[in-house]
Scaffold this active site. Structure first.
Site, PDB file in Angstrom:
ATOM      1  N   ASP A  12       1.017  -1.327   0.169  1.00 29.36           N
ATOM      2  CA  ASP A  12       0.108  -0.029  -0.003  1.00 29.36           C
ATOM      3  C   ASP A  12       0.804   1.257  -0.147  1.00 29.36           C
ATOM      4  OD1 ASP A  12      -2.435   1.623   0.453  1.00 29.36           O
ATOM      5  OD2 ASP A  12      -1.672   1.693   2.629  1.00 29.36           O
ATOM      6  N   LYS A  54     -11.786   6.143  -2.796  1.00 30.27           N
ATOM      7  CA  LYS A  54     -12.033   7.475  -2.220  1.00 30.27           C
ATOM      8  C   LYS A  54     -13.671   7.566  -2.335  1.00 30.27           C
ATOM      9  CE  LYS A  54      -7.990   7.651  -0.611  1.00 30.27           C
ATOM     10  NZ  LYS A  54      -7.686   6.765   0.321  1.00 30.27           N
TER      11      LYS A  54
END
Length: 271
Positions: A12, A54
Site C-alpha cells: 500500500d 475514495k
C-alpha cells in the site's frame, strides 16, 4: 535473478511506505465534507473506512450511524450518490494539492524496499488513491527514492478496488509473477489486508505507522511505551478482524517477516 522463493511484495502507499499516520487522506476528507456541504466530520470518522477507494470511502463515512444521524438532522435525508459525487469533486483538487506534502517515506522504508530488490524480489504497489492523485504522488516519492516496479490506482480497473483482489492481481500480471502464494501484501488498513487474502497472498498488517494508530511521526517518536502500547492495541483490534498472517509495528520490522515467509515457503507452506 531472484535468490528468494518470494516473487513479489505489494505495498500500500499512505501509512505503509509514505505519509506516517496516513494524514494526507484523512484531513482532506474532513475538509471536503466542510467545503462540499458545510458539514462537520471528525478525524476518527474520516479514518473509519480507510483503505477503500475514495468514492466508496465517502459513501462509507456517510453510512456511519452518527454521521447519518447528523446528515439527516441537517438535510432531512440520508446521503445520496449525488451528494457523494459532490464531496468527491471537492476532495480531488484538495487531495492533489496536499498529497505531495505527505510523500516523505516512513522510517527505513527505502532501505527495506531496496533490500528486497537486492534479493530479486519485485515491488508492486496499489492505493486507495485515484490515478490523478497518484500521478502527483509517484514522482515526488521517486525524488525521495521510492520507485516501485508497478503502481495500480483504485480507479485504474473497471472491476474496482479493495477489498476485492483486482489491484493486487493486476500487479501479479504486470510483474510476471507465476504464483500468488509467493507474494506478500502489506497494508495498514483492513480492506488492504482483505485484498491480499482474496488474492491468495501472505498478508502483513502495520500497527503503528498507519491509519489505525493515527499517530504523527513526531508523536510516535515522543511516545512512551504505554502510549505506543495503547496505539498498538487499538490498531490490533481493528486489523485482527481481517486475520493478517503477521502484524508488525512499521515497515522497519518487515525483513524479519520476509525471512520467516521464505522459511515457510521452503518448507512447503502456503498462505
Amino acid at each position: 535473478m531472484s535468490n528468494s522463493p518470494i516473487q513479489a511484495v505489494i505495498f500500500d502507499w499512505a501509512g505503509t511506505i509514505v505519509d506516517f499516520g496516513s494524514f494526507a487522506p484523512t484531513s482532506i476528507f474532513v475538509e471536503a465534507f466542510k467545503q462540499g456541504f458545510d458539514f462537520e466530520i471528525d478525524l476518527e470518522e474520516a479514518r473509519e473506512p480507510m483503505g477503500l477507494g475514495k468514492w466508496d470511502h465517502i459513501q462509507a463515512v456517510g453510512r456511519i450511524p452518527a454521521v447519518d444521524k447528523r446528515w439527516n438532522e441537517k438535510f432531512g435525508r440520508s446521503m445520496t450518490s449525488e451528494d457523494i459525487d459532490a464531496i468527491y469533486a471537492a476532495f480531488m483538487p484538495l487531495q492533489k494539492a496536499k498529497v505531495a506534502d505527505h510523500a516523505d517515506p516512513i522510517l527505513n522504508a527505502i532501505e527495506v524496499v531496496n533490500g528486497l530488490k537486492d534479493k530479486g524480489i519485485k515491488i508492486g504497489s496499489c492505493s486507495g488513491y485515484p490515478r490523478e492523485v497518484m500521478d502527483v504522488l509517484i514522482p515526488v516519492a521517486a525524488d525521495y527514492g521510492y520507485k516501485p516496479d508497478y503502481v495500480v490506482a483504485t480507479d485504474d480497473l473497471p472491476q474496482g478496488g479493495r477489498p476485492a483482489p483486482f489491484m493486487a492481481l493486476k500487479n501479479v500480471i504486470e510483474l510476471n509473477v507465476t504464483d500468488v502464494n509467493a507474494c506478500i501484501k502489506v497494508d495498514d488498513a483492513a480492506p488492504g489486508i482483505d485484498e491480499g487474502h482474496n488474492a491468495g497472498m501472505w498478508t502483513v498488517g502495520l500497527l503503528l505507522s498507519g491509519n489505525e494508530a493515527g499517530l504523527t511521526f513526531e508523536e510516535y517518536q515522543a511516545a512512551d511505551e504505554a502510549t505506543l502500547n495503547a496505539a498498538r492495541e487499538k490498531a490490533r483490534a481493528k486489523l485482527l478482524k481481517s486475520s493478517p498472517h503477521y502484524l508488525i509495528d512499521t515497515i522497519a520490522d518487515f525483513p524479519e517477516v520476509v525471512a520467516d515467509i521464505e522459511r515457510r515457503l521452503a518448507a512447503g507452506e502456503r498462505p
